[in-house]
Design a protein around this motif. Structure first.
Motif, PDB file in Angstrom:
ATOM      1  N   ILE A  30      36.130  32.596  47.056  1.00 50.12           N
ATOM      2  CA  ILE A  30      36.964  31.902  46.068  1.00 50.12           C
ATOM      3  C   ILE A  30      36.490  32.189  44.648  1.00 50.12           C
ATOM      4  CG2 ILE A  30      37.724  29.654  45.237  1.00 50.12           C
ATOM      5  CD1 ILE A  30      37.418  28.634  48.080  1.00 50.12           C
ATOM      6  N   LEU A  31      35.156  32.122  44.431  1.00 50.11           N
ATOM      7  CA  LEU A  31      34.656  32.262  43.067  1.00 50.11           C
ATOM      8  C   LEU A  31      34.236  33.686  42.757  1.00 50.11           C
ATOM      9  CD1 LEU A  31      32.634  28.991  42.557  1.00 50.11           C
ATOM     10  CD2 LEU A  31      35.000  29.482  42.037  1.00 50.11           C
ATOM     11  N   ASN A  32      34.932  34.646  43.350  1.00 51.68           N
ATOM     12  CA  ASN A  32      34.599  36.030  43.064  1.00 51.68           C
ATOM     13  C   ASN A  32      35.579  36.565  42.028  1.00 51.68           C
ATOM     14  OD1 ASN A  32      33.972  38.669  43.017  1.00 51.68           O
ATOM     15  ND2 ASN A  32      34.342  39.060  45.193  1.00 51.68           N
ATOM     16  N   TYR A  33      35.077  36.776  40.825  1.00 54.09           N
ATOM     17  CA  TYR A  33      35.972  37.227  39.754  1.00 54.09           C
ATOM     18  C   TYR A  33      35.880  38.735  39.547  1.00 54.09           C
ATOM     19  CZ  TYR A  33      36.293  32.304  38.640  1.00 54.09           C
ATOM     20  OH  TYR A  33      36.507  30.948  38.707  1.00 54.09           O
ATOM     21  N   VAL A  49      30.336  43.066  33.065  1.00 56.03           N
ATOM     22  CA  VAL A  49      29.473  42.057  33.689  1.00 56.03           C
ATOM     23  C   VAL A  49      30.125  41.519  34.948  1.00 56.03           C
ATOM     24  CG1 VAL A  49      28.508  41.380  31.472  1.00 56.03           C
ATOM     25  CG2 VAL A  49      30.447  40.131  32.390  1.00 56.03           C
ATOM     26  N   GLU A  50      29.301  40.986  35.824  1.00 54.93           N
ATOM     27  CA  GLU A  50      29.780  40.296  37.025  1.00 54.93           C
ATOM     28  C   GLU A  50      30.356  38.945  36.589  1.00 54.93           C
ATOM     29  OE1 GLU A  50      30.485  40.430  40.952  1.00 54.93           O
ATOM     30  OE2 GLU A  50      29.468  42.003  39.810  1.00 54.93           O
ATOM     31  N   GLY A  51      31.627  38.694  36.907  1.00 51.72           N
ATOM     32  CA  GLY A  51      32.248  37.446  36.481  1.00 51.72           C
ATOM     33  C   GLY A  51      31.637  36.249  37.174  1.00 51.72           C
ATOM     34  N   GLY A  52      31.857  35.067  36.619  1.00 52.70           N
ATOM     35  CA  GLY A  52      31.413  33.848  37.287  1.00 52.70           C
ATOM     36  C   GLY A  52      30.339  33.090  36.557  1.00 52.70           C
ATOM     37  N   ARG A 116      35.709  34.674  33.410  1.00 50.91           N
ATOM     38  CA  ARG A 116      36.607  34.735  34.558  1.00 50.91           C
ATOM     39  C   ARG A 116      37.506  35.955  34.493  1.00 50.91           C
ATOM     40  NH1 ARG A 116      37.088  28.997  33.517  1.00 50.91           N
ATOM     41  NH2 ARG A 116      36.227  27.833  35.267  1.00 50.91           N
ATOM     42  N   ARG A 117      37.676  36.498  33.311  1.00 51.70           N
ATOM     43  CA  ARG A 117      38.550  37.662  33.129  1.00 51.70           C
ATOM     44  C   ARG A 117      38.006  38.437  31.937  1.00 51.70           C
ATOM     45  NH1 ARG A 117      40.710  33.018  30.960  1.00 51.70           N
ATOM     46  NH2 ARG A 117      41.277  32.141  32.958  1.00 51.70           N
ATOM     47  N   ASP A 118      38.706  39.492  31.545  1.00 47.81           N
ATOM     48  CA  ASP A 118      38.234  40.280  30.406  1.00 47.81           C
ATOM     49  C   ASP A 118      38.257  39.436  29.139  1.00 47.81           C
ATOM     50  OD1 ASP A 118      38.015  42.232  32.200  1.00 47.81           O
ATOM     51  OD2 ASP A 118      39.593  43.529  31.400  1.00 47.81           O
TER      52      ASP A 118
END
Lengths: 368, 202
Positions: A30-33, A49-52, A116-118
């Motif tokens: 679920i929390l994989n952005y 970067v890795e989101g989250g 969460r996004r760009d």
């Protein structure tokens, strides 16, 4: 009986494992952005970067250190950045810290913005020069009953480039249930001494960081700080200077005046007003007197406000602001450099302005 | 045979809902969920947010815990483990819901999501799951009990929030400010709710 115990223990174990597994799986799914891109200052840097995680920690992972005193809990409001795109809604934690003008200009707290996004963000250019340093404490010297001087050898990176007057954020280690925090302290050493750093720190009763410095930090120990930060440094005009600072606020002035001497800036008369309560709060007196002897352009004015009348003190007496007003009835051509508590700075600004100094010529660092 | 078995499904559902919300109000008649109530009821809008989150969580967890109890704990003869099992189920559920809300709607997350961690350890939720076992409820009735219990808590905290918003303007003796006056208000309100007791027997 044994079977009963085995069943109950087994059941609880299975229950815990299943639920924990479910949560871990959910977090992954679920929390994989995915990978998000952060565009800093319109293309100056593009970070993948890795989101989250929070914007603050994502930037720190990429060696961009936004000032932060509370460690990302949203209570200091130092980490303000402009988020042009992708920041989402203003969260309940940051709401109280943002003025209507800041909201209009899409200012956010970096610790509360989740990637969460760009994103497209803007930060002051100076922050690109900020790094996190590892250093070894060479000595901790008491200057007065409640002020110490720290001298550190830089280990990693081994050199720092800054302007006299800027500050660093010292990270305290965890002790006795207190979390690690970051607090800003002005650099008192010279920019030319690139492998060392000196700070002057006054004990704040119950202060998390200063208690750590006074009671837990030992000579030879390693410590971390980030920096340099701040816009407090010598201007490139020719105006004569008035410096006002008491206690540990002396640090940036001490650095600026010696920096002027080293660089041979002799055409700008400088006067430093050092405010203190009594003689036991004074320090660096001999050093400043020597500086006065070496540099004809420099005047040192210590002033005591709570010194008993019958003591041998022959210098200025009274509140530092009154002394400044007496010495400079017309301050319209001067520039002022202030460092200290918000109360002292507000009082000094009021006095200087009423003596004719334009507000844009007053520079200060407020350390609450 | 209990009286509930004779009624139509809808009537028993409504009766259980009303009795859980009013005659057995979890906050005012049982005094559960007091710490989060004292902490959050300073304003109506935060009270509404937490209350809504509680309704949602009590309704879902009472249904979930009912299933866990009937189909896992009872067959295994482990009903003495219900307390600890329910705690774990509630905690996991709120975590899961928090994640889903965060992903689905940022708006909902900002208004509701911050309250979910508070709820994880809210004794009112655990209380509702435990009390429903005292009655011979069916699955739907247990759900109604949870929904009603949550609604009762929502109602109580919203009323308290509204009263506190007004009373904060008043000149209170210093010793009574904050939790002190709130506990007195809750006590007076509880007297009112006790008037409902005995009206419905289920």
């Amino acid at each position: 009986m044994l079977a009963q115990i085995a069943i109950s223990v087994g059941f609880l174990l299975a229950c815990g494992l299943v639920l924990a597994g479910l949560l871990l799986l959910a977090e992954k799914k679920i929390l994989n952005y995915g990978t998000c891109h952060i565009d800093v200052n319109s293309g100056r840097k593009d970070l993948a970067v890795e989101g989250g995680s929070s914007l603050l920690s994502s930037l720190a992972e990429n060696n961009i250190f936004i000032p932060s005193a509370c460690g990302g809990r949203g209570s200091c409001a130092y980490c303000k950045v402009t988020v042009r795109e992708g920041g989402g809604m203003i969260g309940p934690v940051e709401e109280p810290y943002l003025s209507p003008e800041e909201r209009q200009a899409s200012v956010r707290l970096a610790c509360q913005v989740k990637v969460r996004r760009d994103l497209r963000i803007e930060i002051p250019d100076e922050l690109f020069n900020v790094s996190r340093f590892r250093a070894k404490l060479l000595h901790k010297k008491p200057l007065t009953h409640d002020i110490v001087e720290l001298r550190m050898q830089l280990l990693e990176p081994g050199e720092i480039t800054f302007e006299a007057g800027q500050y660093v954020q010292l990270e305290s280690a965890e002790y006795k249930g207190r979390d690690s925090v970051m607090r800003g302290y002005s650099i008192s050493s010279l920019p030319s001494d690139r492998n060392h750093l000196e700070l002057i720190i006054r004990r704040v009763p119950d202060g998390i960081c200063t208690t750590w410095v006074f009671d837990h930090l030992k000579e030879g120990q390693e410590l971390n700080f980030s920096g340099p930060y701040g816009f407090f440094h010598l201007s490139d005009t020719d105006a004569p200077l008035i410096g006002i600072a008491g206690g540990s606020g002396m640090a940036p002035i001490w650095a600026i005046v010696r920096d002027m001497k080293e660089k041979g800036i002799t055409h700008r008369p400088a006067t430093y007003f050092f405010g203190a309560l009594t003689q036991k709060d004074l320090f660096f007196m001999d050093e400043f007197r020597q500086l006065e002897k070496d540099c004809p352009w420099f005047t040192f004015v210590p002033a005591l406000s709570k010194e008993p009348d019958d003591s041998g003190w022959t210098g200025e007496r009274g509140l530092i602001t009154d002394v400044v007003a007496r010495r400079f009835p017309d301050a319209s051509q001067h520039e002022a450099y202030l460092c200290g508590s918000p109360g002292m700075i507000d009082a000094s600004v009021a006095v200087l302005r009423s003596n004719g100094m334009p507000e844009e010529n007053i520079f200060y660092d407020k350390f609450a | 045979m209990t009286p509930l078995a004779d009624m139509s499904l809808l009537a028993s559902f409504a009766l259980i809902f009303v009795s859980a919300a009013f005659t057995d109000n979890i906050l005012l008649a049982r005094f559960l969920g007091m710490c989060s109530c004292l902490g959050v009821s300073k304003k109506v809008d935060t009270s509404l947010g937490l209350g809504a989150a509680v309704i949602f969580v009590t309704a879902c967890t009472s249904a979930l815990n009912y299933l866990v109890y009937q189909y896992l704990l009872l067959p295994l003869g482990l009903d003495y483990l219900r307390l600890i099992t329910f705690i774990v189920v509630i905690a996991a559920f709120t975590q899961l819901v928090e994640m889903i809300i965060e992903r689905v709607s940022e708006k909902l997350y900002n208004s509701l999501g911050i309250f979910l961690p508070l709820i994880t350890v809210n004794c009112a939720i655990l209380g509702i799951s435990l009390f429903m076992l005292n009655k011979p409820y069916s699955f739907l009735q247990a759900f109604a009990f949870g929904l009603g219990g949550g609604f009762g808590w929502f109602l109580a905290i919203t009323l308290i929030g509204a009263i506190r918003e007004r009373i904060n303007e008043a000149a209170l003796p210093r010793g009574l400010e904050g939790p002190g006056i709130t506990l007195i208000i809750i006590g007076i309100m509880a007297l009112g709710f006790i008037g409902f007791s005995g009206m419905i027997k289920i």
